[in-house]
Design a protein around this motif. Sequence first.
Motif, PDB file in Angstrom:
ATOM      1  N   LEU A  22      -0.414 -12.014  14.149  1.00 52.63           N
ATOM      2  CA  LEU A  22      -1.138 -10.819  14.568  1.00 52.63           C
ATOM      3  C   LEU A  22      -0.186  -9.651  14.826  1.00 52.63           C
ATOM      4  N   SER A  23       0.986  -9.932  15.368  1.00 50.04           N
ATOM      5  CA  SER A  23       1.959  -8.852  15.573  1.00 50.04           C
ATOM      6  C   SER A  23       2.353  -8.219  14.253  1.00 50.04           C
ATOM      7  N   SER A  24       2.528  -9.045  13.212  1.00 47.72           N
ATOM      8  CA  SER A  24       2.913  -8.508  11.899  1.00 47.72           C
ATOM      9  C   SER A  24       1.801  -7.650  11.306  1.00 47.72           C
ATOM     10  N   LEU A  25       0.565  -7.875  11.730  1.00 47.70           N
ATOM     11  CA  LEU A  25      -0.559  -7.061  11.257  1.00 47.70           C
ATOM     12  C   LEU A  25      -0.707  -5.789  12.082  1.00 47.70           C
ATOM     13  N   ILE A  95       3.254 -11.049   7.652  1.00 44.00           N
ATOM     14  CA  ILE A  95       3.016  -9.964   6.712  1.00 44.00           C
ATOM     15  C   ILE A  95       4.141  -8.934   6.809  1.00 44.00           C
ATOM     16  N   ASP A  96       4.682  -8.552   5.675  1.00 43.49           N
ATOM     17  CA  ASP A  96       5.734  -7.540   5.637  1.00 43.49           C
ATOM     18  C   ASP A  96       5.162  -6.164   6.010  1.00 43.49           C
ATOM     19  N   PRO A  97       5.939  -5.334   6.727  1.00 44.04           N
ATOM     20  CA  PRO A  97       5.446  -4.013   7.135  1.00 44.04           C
ATOM     21  C   PRO A  97       5.096  -3.087   5.979  1.00 44.04           C
ATOM     22  N   GLN A 201     -11.905  -4.084 -11.641  1.00 42.51           N
ATOM     23  CA  GLN A 201     -11.499  -3.105 -12.639  1.00 42.51           C
ATOM     24  C   GLN A 201     -10.085  -2.603 -12.315  1.00 42.51           C
ATOM     25  N   ARG A 202      -9.936  -1.360 -11.951  1.00 43.24           N
ATOM     26  CA  ARG A 202      -8.605  -0.765 -11.766  1.00 43.24           C
ATOM     27  C   ARG A 202      -7.742  -1.604 -10.820  1.00 43.24           C
ATOM     28  N   THR A 203      -6.564  -1.988 -11.303  1.00 43.62           N
ATOM     29  CA  THR A 203      -5.717  -2.951 -10.596  1.00 43.62           C
ATOM     30  C   THR A 203      -4.270  -2.473 -10.578  1.00 43.62           C
ATOM     31  N   TYR A 204      -3.597  -2.758  -9.468  1.00 43.22           N
ATOM     32  CA  TYR A 204      -2.157  -2.473  -9.394  1.00 43.22           C
ATOM     33  C   TYR A 204      -1.437  -3.736  -8.928  1.00 43.22           C
ATOM     34  N   ALA A 205      -0.302  -4.023  -9.567  1.00 42.45           N
ATOM     35  CA  ALA A 205       0.526  -5.169  -9.189  1.00 42.45           C
ATOM     36  C   ALA A 205       1.921  -4.684  -8.823  1.00 42.45           C
ATOM     37  N   THR A 206       2.378  -5.061  -7.655  1.00 44.12           N
ATOM     38  CA  THR A 206       3.740  -4.753  -7.234  1.00 44.12           C
ATOM     39  C   THR A 206       4.554  -6.044  -7.206  1.00 44.12           C
ATOM     40  N   SER A 207       5.842  -5.931  -7.474  1.00 47.82           N
ATOM     41  CA  SER A 207       6.716  -7.103  -7.462  1.00 47.82           C
ATOM     42  C   SER A 207       7.280  -7.387  -6.079  1.00 47.82           C
ATOM     43  N   ALA A 208       6.951  -6.539  -5.103  1.00 50.02           N
ATOM     44  CA  ALA A 208       7.497  -6.695  -3.749  1.00 50.02           C
ATOM     45  C   ALA A 208       6.946  -7.950  -3.073  1.00 50.02           C
ATOM     46  N   ASP A 209       7.796  -8.603  -2.287  1.00 52.29           N
ATOM     47  CA  ASP A 209       7.385  -9.758  -1.483  1.00 52.29           C
ATOM     48  C   ASP A 209       6.789  -9.248  -0.175  1.00 52.29           C
ATOM     49  N   TYR A 210       5.482  -9.256  -0.086  1.00 54.32           N
ATOM     50  CA  TYR A 210       4.815  -8.731   1.107  1.00 54.32           C
ATOM     51  C   TYR A 210       4.187  -9.815   1.974  1.00 54.32           C
ATOM     52  N   TYR A 211       4.097 -11.026   1.443  1.00 57.38           N
ATOM     53  CA  TYR A 211       3.460 -12.107   2.205  1.00 57.38           C
ATOM     54  C   TYR A 211       4.437 -13.269   2.334  1.00 57.38           C
ATOM     55  N   PHE A 212       4.578 -13.773   3.554  1.00 54.45           N
ATOM     56  CA  PHE A 212       5.522 -14.862   3.818  1.00 54.45           C
ATOM     57  C   PHE A 212       4.741 -16.059   4.356  1.00 54.45           C
TER      58      PHE A 212
END
Length: 323
Positions: A22-25, A95-97, A201-212
Motif C-alpha cells: 500500500l505504501s508503494s501505491l 509497485i515502482d513509483p 484498441q489503442r495500446t502502449y507497451a513500455t519496457s520499464a520494470d514497474y511491477y515487482f
Amino acid sequence: MVPKISVILPTYNVEAYISETLSSLFNQPVPLFEVIVLNDGCTDGTLEVIREHFGNRHELRIVSQDNQGVGEARHHGLSVATGEYVFFCDPDDVIDPGLFAEFAARYEADPSLELFYFSKRSFTEGSNGRSFNRRKTAASREGWFDSGGALLQDLILSEKYHAAMWQYVFRKSVCDRFKVQLQGRAHEDHAFSMCIYLHSQRTYATSADYYFYRERTGSLTQSQKTLSYVMGSYEAYRNALAELKKHVRTLDMGSAVALKFIERNVSALINKCVKQQVKLPHGLTMQTWQDAHDCRVGLHLRLPVLLPHALYLIRRARALLKR
C-alpha cells in the motif's frame, strides 16, 4: 491530465506484506482515484495493519466478503470500482513509483489509450537482502500498438506472454465487450487477460520494470501443485485458447500465434504432469490436433503439438532416470 484510476487488491492474510504494498501505491507521484482492498475473509491482522497505517487515506476503500478465493475477490472488486481505468495488484508485491506517472503521460499523449502494458521482475528475500531475477516479460519493442491484439501477438511470438492481471492498466469499459468470468482460487486470470488484450484498441507497451512480484514460501504460485491444480491449469488454457480462436483470423500472424500458444501451454502441462506424477488429461492428443486444425496451424514437426503423449512418455522416462 490524470484519469481516474481504480486499484484493486484482493487480500487474504498478508499482514507481513500489505503495508509495503500500500505504501508503494500511496506514494506514487500521480494521485490514484481509489484503492480498493477486497478483504477475502482475512483471519490474521491484515485489516488492523491497513487501518492503523492507512486509515486516514481518502482513496482507501475496504470491501469485505466471505472467503471465496482470488477470482471472486477480483470480480467483486471490478464490480464496485468506479474509476475509468483499472489496475489489479497483488497484496504482497511492490509497485515502482514510475508506473502511473508514465501511464498518465501516455494518456495525455493519446486519451484514447485503452491498454498500458509494462514489464515486471520477481524477487526473493533472504539473509543478504533482496535478490531480483532478470527481466523476461518486456515486449520486443517499446511504443504504440494499434490494438491489444497486436501487442498480444508480439508477446506470444517472442515467448514473453503471461496471463498475469497485474501486468497492465486497462480502460474499464473494455470489459463491456466480453463476458467477464473470474472464478476460483487459481488460474482465474487466463481467459480474462486474453480477452483484455483481444478486445482493447489503442495500446502502449513500455519496457520499464514497474511491477515487482514477491516469490515467497506459502503463496499460491509457490506451493505444491496438486492434481486438481494441474487439471485446473489445463482447463484455464482451454478457456483462454477458446477466446484466441475467436480472433485468430484478425491477427496478422494468427496461425503462428496460435501454434506458439498451443505449443508452449501443452509443453508446460506435460512438465507439470511429469513433476506431479499424474497422467495427461484424457484425449489431449486428439484435442490438440483439433485445436491446431481450428486455428489453421496445419501439421508441424513439434512434439507438443504433433505427439504430446509421446513427449510426455519421453520426459517421464528422463525424470525417472534422474531419481
